[in-house]
Design a protein around this motif. Structure first.
Motif, short mmCIF file in Angstrom:
data_model
loop_
_atom_site.label_atom_id
_atom_site.label_comp_id
_atom_site.label_asym_id
_atom_site.label_seq_id
_atom_site.Cartn_x
_atom_site.Cartn_y
_atom_site.Cartn_z
N MET A 492 0.78 -1.27 0.15
CA MET A 492 0.05 0.12 0.18
C MET A 492 0.86 1.18 0.11
SD MET A 492 -2.89 -1.00 2.96
CE MET A 492 -3.98 -2.08 2.70
N GLY A 493 2.03 1.02 0.01
CA GLY A 493 3.03 2.16 -0.15
C GLY A 493 3.68 2.20 1.44
N GLU A 494 4.69 3.13 1.55
CA GLU A 494 5.57 2.89 2.84
C GLU A 494 4.76 3.65 3.79
OE1 GLU A 494 9.93 4.19 4.14
OE2 GLU A 494 9.71 3.76 2.04
N LEU A 495 4.25 4.81 3.54
CA LEU A 495 3.67 5.67 4.41
C LEU A 495 2.40 5.06 5.10
CD1 LEU A 495 4.70 8.46 5.30
CD2 LEU A 495 2.82 9.75 3.93
N GLU A 496 1.62 4.52 4.34
CA GLU A 496 0.48 4.21 4.59
C GLU A 496 0.68 2.67 5.38
OE1 GLU A 496 -2.36 4.18 1.88
OE2 GLU A 496 -3.92 3.21 3.25
N ALA A 497 1.60 2.03 5.13
CA ALA A 497 1.89 0.81 5.79
C ALA A 497 2.50 1.15 7.13
CB ALA A 497 2.84 -0.05 4.91
N GLY A 498 3.22 2.06 7.35
CA GLY A 498 3.55 2.49 8.40
C GLY A 498 2.53 2.85 9.40
N GLY A 499 1.59 3.69 8.92
CA GLY A 499 0.40 4.13 9.91
C GLY A 499 -0.19 3.10 10.11
N ARG A 500 -0.50 2.03 9.31
CA ARG A 500 -1.57 0.86 9.72
C ARG A 500 -0.55 -0.05 10.70
NH1 ARG A 500 -5.77 0.38 6.04
NH2 ARG A 500 -5.65 1.69 4.24
#
Ligand code: ATP
Ligand code: MG
Length: 704
Positions: A492-500
């Motif tokens: 899902m992309g790095e930023l999104e994965a981090g948040g999740r």
């Protein structure tokens, strides 16, 4: 003003508190101390009449109010208050069903289905029957089923409604069967099943009737027929039912709430006593004046007199803004002004009609560094990764079911497509096992077809179960890591994965904290389900001193020093949906505005945006019809500096907010002034033709 007795109550409240056994109705306006009276009545039953706390049942509107009731009680009578059973209709029903579910054909370990899975199930049913969405929309079918449940109707009792040749009750029947197969109940089932339990099992009904000696219900105006029957059955033996409510605050008609339960209380319960409370202890006289003027226009209501006790205060303000971002900035500036005046952030609230309105507000509040918290909306437990993680966790802890297995079978990708999922579901059903046991079988490589693809996951789960030796707070992160779920998120992309991933870690911490309270995994899933329904709120300690943002529906029963109601305009309040529903819907929206206004103690501001982008469309709404004819001494225009100067210099007394009439465009309201002298241009929001910019000199506007 009524004299306050040493108990901190006025005489009418005191009379309701000490009223004897039998049905009691406390019908009174907003802020008149209804909730306070109910708390004191419980205190009186325990302290003065010797009723054991655990024999008292208090039904509140949210679990948060149940917690508040307990804390108010313990400050009133000490720890004894803790023993009172309190909660919402849903949470109390869930507790009862954990004990009696078998009598309605469910195992005690059944789970509550979430709204996504519920929709997926309905869609699947329609697909299997080859019914396209344009013939019968899944959400129509679902709301039809919900309506039956609100009326207390089982599939057999449901009306034989026909939609485009489709027999809806047959789908109701198969939907229930599917739920049963998955050992799931939906939210409405919780209440209906307790009713069925009592209807069909006189011995259980009798046991439940003896379980409580007194039942007290807050916000009674919002009970629907099945909740009404729930109460009738539960109180059939002793009739010790005390209800408090305000017909003007009934705002859940769309969920089947029926105002008649409160209006006809005395006919339904013979010998009922009625109590009226007529002083308002919450709001200033100026705020009450606006509230009364708004609600007076509704027909079919008990005309209640409500006297202010809190002084005149400041006149509520009305602000017209350019668009939703301007509105958010104006609101932020107003909140800061109130803060400078000495009000605390946590004593301020922004209450909106639609959760979508929160987006621009959130952005601007963040930019302007104002502390805020959002209650409701897309809550934590509604997030995709949290639902996935919970499904994994439930399967690991042996309380997961087929729906949860279907949810995660291809997350991360395991090459199980739609066909594969259908095959899996069929294989699971044919095995006659529950999902966790079926996984045990797969771990021994007894698998064929699509199930083969699940063998590695099954092995992983089984080995982890041994490793964590049934300590439910362990193993989740390892399971998500080793099953490659966390890697899958990276797609899902790095930023999104981090948040999740952060969210999942928050869930892990939440599990650890909850497990300290010795909850079983099933109990934990119950709690998560309630949280998801919005009945309970996650406690966020770090931002306690912050402005509250929530929907008007949620704000019922609460109070704040300062309140902003954004979007008081046609299309939002009244909401477009109810405009399409006609008079009944509009009356309910008017009550919603009344609820919003009466949440405020000292300061109140209503705003409107001339341009609003909502649901991907641009609207040019007119100010709410509910504010028509409200004079300026009741609701004061908060004029922008520029306009004030110009407006005052305009000879004919027109200003922003003036109602005007144009020979061809009809009635409208001035929303902006530009320029000076002969070159003044005005923008007028006309009821029929929208916004027009006109030269004041030639426009032939007449002040109304
Ligand atoms: P709503 O209709 O919004 O649910 P309510 O009728 O339940 O309102 P409460 O929340 O019980 O009203 O009371 C409103 C406020 O008035 C509270 O802050 C409460 O503490 C206060 N209050 C109620 N009765 C009295 C009283 N007799 N003396 C002083 N304050 C009171
Ligand atoms: Mg109340």
């Amino acid at each position: 003003m009524a004299e306050i007795l040493p108990t901190g109550l006025n005489a009418a409240q005191q009379a309701a508190v000490v009223a004897g056994d039998g049905p009691q109705l406390i019908l009174a306006g907003a802020g008149s101390g209804k909730t306070r009276t109910i708390v004191h009545r419980i205190g009186h039953l325990i302290a003065d009449r010797g009723v054991a706390p655990h024999r008292i049942l208090a039904v509140t509107f949210t679990n948060k109010s149940a917690a508040e009731l307990k804390s108010r009680l313990s400050s009133l009578i000490g720890d004894g208050g803790g023993g009172v059973t309190s909660g919402t209709f849903h949470s109390i029903s869930l507790r009862l069903l954990r004990r009696y579910a078998e009598a309605v054909g469910y195992p005690r370990s059944f789970q509550v289905i979430d709204s996504d899975d519920q929709k997926a199930l309905i869609k699947r049913l329609l697909k299997q029957a080859n019914i396209a969405t344009d013939r019968l929309h899944p959400s129509y079918l679902l709301s039809w089923i919900e309506k039956c449940k609100h009326l207390g109707q089982t599939p057999q009792q449901a009306p034989a409604d026909d939609w485009n040749g489709i027999k809806l009750h047959e789908f109701y029947s198969s939907y229930q069967q599917q739920l049963r197969d998955h050992e799931r109940m939906d939210f409405s089932d919780l209440i209906l099943n307790v009713v069925i339990l009592m209807r069909e099992h006189p011995s259980i009904a009798e046991a439940l009737q003896h379980r409580f000696d007194h039942v007290l219900v807050d916000e009674y105006q919002d009970t629907n027929p099945v909740q009404h029957e729930w109460l009738m059955l539960l109180c059939a033996g002793h009739h010790n039912l005390t209800v408090v409510g305000d017909d003007d605050q009934s705002i859940y008609g769309w969920r089947g709430a029926d105002i008649r339960h409160i209006l006809d209380f005395e006919h339904i319960w013979s010998g009922a006593e009625q109590h009226r409370l007529e002083e308002n202890y919450r709001s200033t006289a100026s705020i009450l004046a606006l509230a009364n003027m708004v609600i007076r226009k509704n027909e079919d209501r008990y005309d209640k007199s409500l006297r202010a006790t809190q002084g005149v205060g400041e006149i509520p303000q009305w602000k017209v803004c350019n668009d939703e971002y301007d509105e958010a900035r104006q609101i932020s500036a107003q909140l800061r002004k109130w803060h400078d005046m000495g009000y605390e952030w946590q004593e301020m609230a922004i209450l909106y009609r639609s959760n979508r309105q929160s987006l621009p507000l959130e952005q601007v509040l963040r930019e302007t560094a104002l502390p805020y918290r959002i209650i409701g909306g897309v809550g934590f437990f509604e997030r995709l990764e949290i639902k996935d993680a919970l499904a994994y966790w439930a399967l690991l802890n042996r309380c997961g079911d087929g729906l949860q297995l279907m949810r995660i079978c291809n997350r991360p990708k395991r090459g199980i497509g739609l066909k594969g999922q259908e095959q899996l579901a069929a294989q699971l059903a044919a095995s006659g096992l529950r999902a966790p046991e079926w996984l045990d079988l797969l771990a021994n490589e007894q698998a064929e077809g699509a199930a083969k693809k699940l063998v590695p996951l099954a092995k992983l789960i089984v080995s982890l179960r041994e490793k964590i030796s049934s300590l439910p707070d362990r193993g989740l992160m390892e399971l998500l890591r080793s099953s490659a779920y966390l890697d899958g998120l990276q797609a899902m992309g790095e930023l999104e994965a981090g948040g999740r991933t952060d969210n999942i870690q928050t869930l892990q911490r939440y599990i650890e904290l909850t497990m300290e309270q010795n909850l079983t995994p099933v109990e934990f899933m119950d709690r998560a389900a309630l949280l998801q329904s919005g009945e309970e709120e996650g406690k966020s300690r770090d931002n306690e001193n912050s402005v509250t943002l929530m929907s008007l529906h949620r704000a019922k029963g609460l109070e704040f020093d300062c309140v902003v109601l954004p979007g008081v305009e046609d299309g939002l309040l009244p909401h477009q949906r109810s405009l399409d529903d006609g008079e009944v819907g509009i009356a309910e929206e008017r009550r919603l505005l009344y609820v919003g206004i009466t949440r405020a103690r000292h300061q109140l501001k209503l705003t409107h945006a001339r341009v609003r982008r909502l649901f991907g469309e641009t609207h040019h709404p007119t100010p709410s019809r509910f504010l028509k004819d409200i004079p300026a001494h009741i609701l004061q225009q908060d004029m922008p500096v520029k306009s004030v100067a110009v407006a005052q210099s305009s000879e004919n007394g027109m200003g922003v907010g003036s109602s005007v009439m144009h020979p061809s465009f009809g009635e409208g309201m001035i929303i902006d002034f530009e320029g000076a002298g002969d070159a003044i241009r005005v923008s007028v929001q006309f009821r029929k033709v929208g916004i027009k910019r006109l030269m004041l000199k030639y426009a032939a506007l007449v002040l109304l």
